[in-house]
Motif scaffolding. Structure first.
Motif, PDB file in Angstrom:
ATOM      1  N   ILE A  74      44.008  35.414  41.623  1.00 27.18           N
ATOM      2  CA  ILE A  74      43.285  36.670  41.439  1.00 27.18           C
ATOM      3  C   ILE A  74      44.320  37.744  41.097  1.00 27.18           C
ATOM      4  O   ILE A  74      45.241  37.986  41.883  1.00 27.18           O
ATOM      5  CB  ILE A  74      42.507  37.076  42.706  1.00 27.18           C
ATOM      6  CG1 ILE A  74      41.529  35.979  43.117  1.00 27.18           C
ATOM      7  CG2 ILE A  74      41.778  38.401  42.496  1.00 27.18           C
ATOM      8  CD1 ILE A  74      40.400  35.748  42.162  1.00 27.18           C
ATOM      9  N   THR A  75      44.164  38.362  39.933  1.00 27.53           N
ATOM     10  CA  THR A  75      45.119  39.383  39.512  1.00 27.53           C
ATOM     11  C   THR A  75      44.585  40.781  39.809  1.00 27.53           C
ATOM     12  O   THR A  75      43.385  40.982  40.065  1.00 27.53           O
ATOM     13  CB  THR A  75      45.415  39.264  38.009  1.00 27.53           C
ATOM     14  OG1 THR A  75      44.207  39.557  37.284  1.00 27.53           O
ATOM     15  CG2 THR A  75      45.884  37.855  37.659  1.00 27.53           C
ATOM     16  N   ASP A  76      45.475  41.786  39.745  1.00 28.23           N
ATOM     17  CA  ASP A  76      45.060  43.182  39.937  1.00 28.23           C
ATOM     18  C   ASP A  76      44.107  43.622  38.833  1.00 28.23           C
ATOM     19  O   ASP A  76      43.212  44.451  39.062  1.00 28.23           O
ATOM     20  CB  ASP A  76      46.294  44.090  39.962  1.00 28.23           C
ATOM     21  CG  ASP A  76      47.154  43.850  41.192  1.00 28.23           C
ATOM     22  OD1 ASP A  76      46.615  43.336  42.202  1.00 28.23           O
ATOM     23  OD2 ASP A  76      48.361  44.171  41.163  1.00 28.23           O
ATOM     24  N   GLU A  77      44.282  43.062  37.623  1.00 30.55           N
ATOM     25  CA  GLU A  77      43.377  43.390  36.516  1.00 30.55           C
ATOM     26  C   GLU A  77      41.963  42.896  36.806  1.00 30.55           C
ATOM     27  O   GLU A  77      40.971  43.563  36.476  1.00 30.55           O
ATOM     28  CB  GLU A  77      43.897  42.790  35.209  1.00 30.55           C
ATOM     29  CG  GLU A  77      45.153  43.453  34.658  1.00 30.55           C
ATOM     30  CD  GLU A  77      46.404  43.038  35.434  1.00 30.55           C
ATOM     31  OE1 GLU A  77      46.338  42.027  36.185  1.00 30.55           O
ATOM     32  OE2 GLU A  77      47.431  43.732  35.318  1.00 30.55           O
ATOM     33  N   ASP A  78      41.872  41.700  37.413  1.00 28.97           N
ATOM     34  CA  ASP A  78      40.559  41.173  37.764  1.00 28.97           C
ATOM     35  C   ASP A  78      39.839  42.103  38.742  1.00 28.97           C
ATOM     36  O   ASP A  78      38.649  42.387  38.599  1.00 28.97           O
ATOM     37  CB  ASP A  78      40.688  39.786  38.389  1.00 28.97           C
ATOM     38  CG  ASP A  78      41.245  38.751  37.411  1.00 28.97           C
ATOM     39  OD1 ASP A  78      41.056  38.941  36.193  1.00 28.97           O
ATOM     40  OD2 ASP A  78      41.857  37.768  37.872  1.00 28.97           O
ATOM     41  N   LEU A  79      40.576  42.584  39.732  1.00 31.43           N
ATOM     42  CA  LEU A  79      39.979  43.466  40.729  1.00 31.43           C
ATOM     43  C   LEU A  79      39.618  44.823  40.140  1.00 31.43           C
ATOM     44  O   LEU A  79      38.622  45.434  40.523  1.00 31.43           O
ATOM     45  CB  LEU A  79      40.944  43.641  41.917  1.00 31.43           C
ATOM     46  CG  LEU A  79      41.250  42.368  42.727  1.00 31.43           C
ATOM     47  CD1 LEU A  79      42.319  42.646  43.775  1.00 31.43           C
ATOM     48  CD2 LEU A  79      39.983  41.841  43.407  1.00 31.43           C
ATOM     49  N   ALA A  80      40.432  45.315  39.200  1.00 29.35           N
ATOM     50  CA  ALA A  80      40.180  46.630  38.602  1.00 29.35           C
ATOM     51  C   ALA A  80      38.908  46.639  37.768  1.00 29.35           C
ATOM     52  O   ALA A  80      38.314  47.704  37.544  1.00 29.35           O
ATOM     53  CB  ALA A  80      41.375  47.045  37.742  1.00 29.35           C
ATOM     54  N   GLN A  81      38.486  45.470  37.258  1.00 27.93           N
ATOM     55  CA  GLN A  81      37.290  45.406  36.422  1.00 27.93           C
ATOM     56  C   GLN A  81      35.992  45.338  37.229  1.00 27.93           C
ATOM     57  O   GLN A  81      34.903  45.422  36.658  1.00 27.93           O
ATOM     58  CB  GLN A  81      37.377  44.185  35.501  1.00 27.93           C
ATOM     59  CG  GLN A  81      38.470  44.308  34.447  1.00 27.93           C
ATOM     60  CD  GLN A  81      38.617  43.043  33.620  1.00 27.93           C
ATOM     61  OE1 GLN A  81      37.859  42.079  33.812  1.00 27.93           O
ATOM     62  NE2 GLN A  81      39.573  43.027  32.700  1.00 27.93           N
ATOM     63  N   LEU A  82      36.119  45.212  38.557  1.00 24.25           N
ATOM     64  CA  LEU A  82      34.915  45.157  39.388  1.00 24.25           C
ATOM     65  C   LEU A  82      34.240  46.527  39.418  1.00 24.25           C
ATOM     66  O   LEU A  82      34.911  47.563  39.441  1.00 24.25           O
ATOM     67  CB  LEU A  82      35.269  44.726  40.819  1.00 24.25           C
ATOM     68  CG  LEU A  82      35.799  43.300  40.985  1.00 24.25           C
ATOM     69  CD1 LEU A  82      36.191  43.064  42.429  1.00 24.25           C
ATOM     70  CD2 LEU A  82      34.748  42.281  40.556  1.00 24.25           C
ATOM     71  N   PRO A  83      32.887  46.566  39.432  1.00 30.57           N
ATOM     72  CA  PRO A  83      32.165  47.845  39.448  1.00 30.57           C
ATOM     73  C   PRO A  83      32.178  48.481  40.842  1.00 30.57           C
ATOM     74  O   PRO A  83      31.217  48.408  41.603  1.00 30.57           O
ATOM     75  CB  PRO A  83      30.744  47.445  39.043  1.00 30.57           C
ATOM     76  CG  PRO A  83      30.606  46.041  39.527  1.00 30.57           C
ATOM     77  CD  PRO A  83      31.971  45.418  39.382  1.00 30.57           C
ATOM     78  N   LEU A  84      33.312  49.104  41.189  1.00 28.67           N
ATOM     79  CA  LEU A  84      33.478  49.728  42.491  1.00 28.67           C
ATOM     80  C   LEU A  84      33.441  51.246  42.327  1.00 28.67           C
ATOM     81  O   LEU A  84      34.409  51.852  41.866  1.00 28.67           O
ATOM     82  CB  LEU A  84      34.803  49.282  43.122  1.00 28.67           C
ATOM     83  CG  LEU A  84      35.071  49.738  44.555  1.00 28.67           C
ATOM     84  CD1 LEU A  84      34.008  49.218  45.503  1.00 28.67           C
ATOM     85  CD2 LEU A  84      36.454  49.264  44.993  1.00 28.67           C
TER      86      LEU A  84
END
Length: 378
Positions: A74-84
């Motif tokens: 799981i990369t930081d880019e993956d987490l940044a794309q989440l609708p948070l």
């Protein structure tokens, strides 16, 4: 203070730029692991299991381990794309009374600082609204890769935020309470209340960590080579039956003595001499008997009846003597009063007679002085 997060408070259509600052700090003393034989430092090194080489921090990422042991990167880019929505926003959802928040939910505490001159007015508005409503704000925010729950309240002139655990993170207290049924008497509750009142309140600012201070003194002494180890006195614990009433009574006396209250003089002496006596209560005692009052001893037989009769006769004789003595004293008192009255009357009559005689003598003397004397011829 250095900020750890920059964002904004979303208050309806109002946006307040803020900086997040840690409100607490740890003063605990940390130790390093060493090799006991030579005192060398023991360090942890991050080593890859596949090639056995040490991996620098820059090459370390995140991964989720599944049940079969395989890793999903799981990369930081993956987490940044989440609708948070709360990635950079503290989103206020509602306002509730402070007593509705269970202290078990409270986590880390932060101060919210207004970020820039333009944020001062909306920041002050929210602060004063919280003060006047006497409520706290419940909000969502994201920090360190996860969404969290928070509570905003006013501390002095600053808005503080407490991180809250999610409701499903609080465990139910199953199997923690005593399983046996215990009854508490009113007398025990009264003593507990007295102890609470005697201990009173405490200045929170005056509390400090005695153990940490002792550890610091130990470090200073050992580094200077003047350390002399002493055996700590450990009080024996466990295996003793505690008389709860006695413990409460002693605690109240000790608390009063330590606070120097009136009536605590000689408290230390009383504490040293006082032996705790359990308060017994006979089974089947009357319901009207007060808590902690010992029931009278049950006695029976002819001996008890004879003793009771003797006691009754003695009591009757005593009453008769007292009545006779009372009558005699009353008679004497009456006679004395009559004699006194008679004496007083006689004295009054005597005084009246003397006064009348004096008046008569005075009048005769005045008449004699007024009568002209006859001249004698030569």
């Amino acid at each position: 203070m250095r900020s750890i997060w920059n964002g904004a408070i979303s208050f309806g259509l109002v946006s307040i730029p803020i900086k997040l600052v840690n409100a607490t700090e740890s003063h605990s003393i940390s130790f390093r692991q060493i090799h006991v034989s030579d005192g060398g430092r023991v360090r942890y090194r991050k080593v890859c299991e596949l090639d056995g080489e040490e991996v620098p921090s820059a090459e370390i990422g995140k991964g989720y381990e599944e049940a079969d042991g395989s890793i999903v990167p799981i990369t930081d880019e993956d987490l940044a794309q989440l609708p948070l929505a709360t990635a950079k926003t503290i989103e206020i959802m509602s306002f509730v009374p402070a007593e509705e928040i269970d202290p078990l939910q409270m986590d880390a505490a932060y101060y919210l600082a207004a970020n820039g001159a333009t944020a001062a007015k909306p920041y002050t508005l929210l602060r004063e609204a919280l003060k006047r409503s006497r409520k706290v704000a419940i909000a969502k925010y994201a920090l360190r890769g996860r969404e969290r729950l928070g509570m905003l309240r006013v501390v002095d002139d600053v808005i503080a935020m407490h991180g809250l655990l999610w409701p499903d993170e609080i465990r139910a207290p199953e199997g923690v309470a005593p399983e046996v049924t215990v009854s508490v008497r009113d007398a025990e509750l009264d003593l507990a209340d007295a102890l609470m009142a005697t201990l009173g309140e405490v200045e929170m600012a005056s509390l400090h960590d005695d153990y940490r201070e002792a550890v610091e003194a130990l470090i200073v002494a050992k580094s200077g080579g003047a350390f002399e180890p002493t055996e700590a006195v450990v009080e024996p614990a466990g295996g003793q039956v505690i008389d709860l009433m006695a413990a409460l009574e002693k605690s109240v006396r000790a608390a009063k003595a330590s606070r120097g209250e009136a009536g605590a003089a000689g408290g230390a002496e009383a504490e040293a001499q006082a032996e705790v006596t359990p308060i017994r209560r006979k089974a089947g005692a009357g319901a009207g008997a007060g808590a902690g009052t010992a029931a009278p001893k049950a006695v029976g037989g002819k001996k008890s009846t004879a003793a009771s009769a003797k006691k009754t006769a003695a009591s009757a004789a005593t009453k008769k003597k007292a009545t006779t003595a009372g009558k005699s004293a009353a008679s004497k008192s009456t006679s004395g009063a009559a004699a006194t009255k008679s004496t007083a009357k006689g004295a009054a009559k005597s005084t009246a007679r003397t006064t009348a005689a004096a008046k008569k003598t005075g009048a005769a003397a005045a008449k004699k002085a007024a009568t002209p004397r006859k001249r004698t011829s030569a």
